[in-house]
Design a protein around this motif. Structure first.
Motif, PDB file in Angstrom:
ATOM      1  N   THR A  39       0.814  -1.218   0.000  1.00  0.00           N
ATOM      2  CA  THR A  39       0.000   0.000   0.000  1.00  0.00           C
ATOM      3  C   THR A  39       0.845   1.263   0.000  1.00  0.00           C
ATOM      4  OG1 THR A  39      -0.128  -0.042   2.420  1.00  0.00           O
ATOM      5  CG2 THR A  39      -1.853  -1.198   1.196  1.00  0.00           C
ATOM      6  N   PHE A  40       2.163   1.148   0.157  1.00  0.00           N
ATOM      7  CA  PHE A  40       3.031   2.327   0.212  1.00  0.00           C
ATOM      8  C   PHE A  40       3.819   2.530  -1.082  1.00  0.00           C
ATOM      9  CE2 PHE A  40       2.397   1.115   4.644  1.00  0.00           C
ATOM     10  CZ  PHE A  40       2.042   2.332   5.198  1.00  0.00           C
ATOM     11  N   TRP A  41       3.424   1.856  -2.128  1.00  0.00           N
ATOM     12  CA  TRP A  41       4.078   2.081  -3.411  1.00  0.00           C
ATOM     13  C   TRP A  41       3.801   3.487  -3.914  1.00  0.00           C
ATOM     14  CZ3 TRP A  41       3.319  -2.884  -6.870  1.00  0.00           C
ATOM     15  CH2 TRP A  41       3.969  -3.962  -6.240  1.00  0.00           C
ATOM     16  N   LEU A  42       4.759   4.030  -4.664  1.00  0.00           N
ATOM     17  CA  LEU A  42       4.591   5.376  -5.205  1.00  0.00           C
ATOM     18  C   LEU A  42       3.410   5.433  -6.171  1.00  0.00           C
ATOM     19  CD1 LEU A  42       5.754   8.234  -5.315  1.00  0.00           C
ATOM     20  CD2 LEU A  42       7.198   7.507  -7.232  1.00  0.00           C
ATOM     21  N   ILE A  43       3.302   4.432  -7.035  1.00  0.00           N
ATOM     22  CA  ILE A  43       2.143   4.313  -7.924  1.00  0.00           C
ATOM     23  C   ILE A  43       1.381   3.069  -7.480  1.00  0.00           C
ATOM     24  CG2 ILE A  43       1.369   4.028 -10.311  1.00  0.00           C
ATOM     25  CD1 ILE A  43       3.935   5.321 -11.223  1.00  0.00           C
ATOM     26  N   PRO A  44       0.276   3.234  -6.772  1.00  0.00           N
ATOM     27  CA  PRO A  44      -0.421   2.068  -6.221  1.00  0.00           C
ATOM     28  C   PRO A  44      -1.048   1.212  -7.322  1.00  0.00           C
ATOM     29  CG  PRO A  44      -1.720   4.049  -5.893  1.00  0.00           C
ATOM     30  CD  PRO A  44      -0.390   4.495  -6.435  1.00  0.00           C
ATOM     31  N   THR A  45      -1.161  -0.065  -7.040  1.00  0.00           N
ATOM     32  CA  THR A  45      -1.827  -0.974  -7.960  1.00  0.00           C
ATOM     33  C   THR A  45      -3.338  -0.786  -7.863  1.00  0.00           C
ATOM     34  OG1 THR A  45      -1.889  -2.707  -6.287  1.00  0.00           O
ATOM     35  CG2 THR A  45       0.043  -2.634  -7.714  1.00  0.00           C
ATOM     36  N   SER A  64      -5.559   0.549  -4.731  1.00  0.00           N
ATOM     37  CA  SER A  64      -6.524   1.645  -4.858  1.00  0.00           C
ATOM     38  C   SER A  64      -7.907   1.209  -4.397  1.00  0.00           C
ATOM     39  CB  SER A  64      -6.577   2.108  -6.317  1.00  0.00           C
ATOM     40  OG  SER A  64      -5.314   2.564  -6.751  1.00  0.00           O
ATOM     41  N   LEU A  65      -8.302  -0.021  -4.759  1.00  0.00           N
ATOM     42  CA  LEU A  65      -9.599  -0.539  -4.311  1.00  0.00           C
ATOM     43  C   LEU A  65      -9.642  -0.681  -2.806  1.00  0.00           C
ATOM     44  CD1 LEU A  65     -12.374  -1.762  -4.951  1.00  0.00           C
ATOM     45  CD2 LEU A  65     -11.230  -3.978  -5.237  1.00  0.00           C
ATOM     46  N   TRP A  66      -8.541  -1.176  -2.221  1.00  0.00           N
ATOM     47  CA  TRP A  66      -8.487  -1.331  -0.774  1.00  0.00           C
ATOM     48  C   TRP A  66      -8.540   0.028  -0.064  1.00  0.00           C
ATOM     49  CZ3 TRP A  66      -9.691  -4.723   2.551  1.00  0.00           C
ATOM     50  CH2 TRP A  66      -9.196  -4.675   3.848  1.00  0.00           C
ATOM     51  N   SER A  67      -7.910   1.041  -0.643  1.00  0.00           N
ATOM     52  CA  SER A  67      -7.967   2.385  -0.051  1.00  0.00           C
ATOM     53  C   SER A  67      -9.391   2.928  -0.064  1.00  0.00           C
ATOM     54  CB  SER A  67      -7.041   3.325  -0.818  1.00  0.00           C
ATOM     55  OG  SER A  67      -5.697   2.900  -0.735  1.00  0.00           O
TER      56      SER A  67
END
Length: 222
Positions: A33-39, A43-46
């Motif tokens: 979840t801390f990637w610069l460009i989220p998968t 994004s769905l989990w956020s």
């Protein structure tokens, strides 16, 4: 396995007490979840966590800001463990009262201590519902006190029992596969797939119910 319930024994697999390591496997997924460009999954989990934050904030009402993150973390931990238990040879930590009581009892106890120290009159008023006749007030106090004391137990037993029930049913059906003809085996396989889908839904629902009930218990002491 020596018997049907050996799947819920932490020391039954390879005679090594390493089954509880599945509880900490969720930390492997957190750095994603801390990637610069989220998968897309991140994004769905956020979005799911944001929706939960808004709902918990509505349930708490005038509670302390930021307290919803405790219940979101609780929801995430239980959800990860429930789903990990659906994989073969992975120990289900939430099927044990050791873990569920560890989650429910400290939270409930902290709510009670906070409420009785800071809002004593408010907590006493909760023991007698509005509109109760004077003759029934002593009985209502006893009933409300008992229902308040068994809350952590009901939270823990509900989660553990739901996890155990589905896993036992899957194990029972799976053990009969070697004793039935191939014509019925297809039906059994379809039933196992449907039960697995049902267990996935139960894993989500039970983690949500645990978090929502804990949120409601916290809102009563504020």
């Amino acid at each position: 396995m020596t018997n049907l319930f050996s799947s819920f024994d932490p020391s039954a697999s390879l005679h090594l007490p390493i089954n509880w390591t599945s509880v900490t496997m969720c930390f492997i997924l957190i750095p994603l979840t801390f990637w610069l460009i989220p998968t897309r999954i991140a994004s769905l989990w956020s979005k799911i966590l944001l929706a939960l934050h808004k709902e918990f904030q509505t349930l708490i009402g005038k509670g302390f800001s930021g307290s919803t993150f405790i219940f979101i973390s609780l929801f995430t931990l239980i959800l990860y463990n429930n789903f990990l238990g659906l994989f073969p040879y992975v120990f289900t930590g939430t099927s044990h009262l050791v873990m569920t009581l560890t989650l429910a009892l400290p939270l409930w106890l902290s709510f009670m201590i906070f409420g009785w120290i800071n809002n004593t009159i408010h907590m006493l008023a909760h023991l007698v519902p509005q509109g109760t006749p004077p003759a029934l007030m002593p009985f209502m106090v006893c009933i409300e006190t008992i229902s308040n004391l068994i809350r952590p137990g009901t939270l823990a037993v509900r989660l553990a029992a739901n996890m155990i029930a589905g896993h036992l049913l899957l194990t029972l059906l799976g053990n009969t596969g070697s004793m039935i003809p191939n014509s019925i085996l297809i039906v059994l396989l379809g039933a196992q797939i449907l039960l697995l889908v049902l267990e996935a839904a139960v894993a989500i629902i039970q983690s949500y119910v645990f978090a929502v009930l804990t949120t409601l218990y916290s809102s009563e002491v504020i």
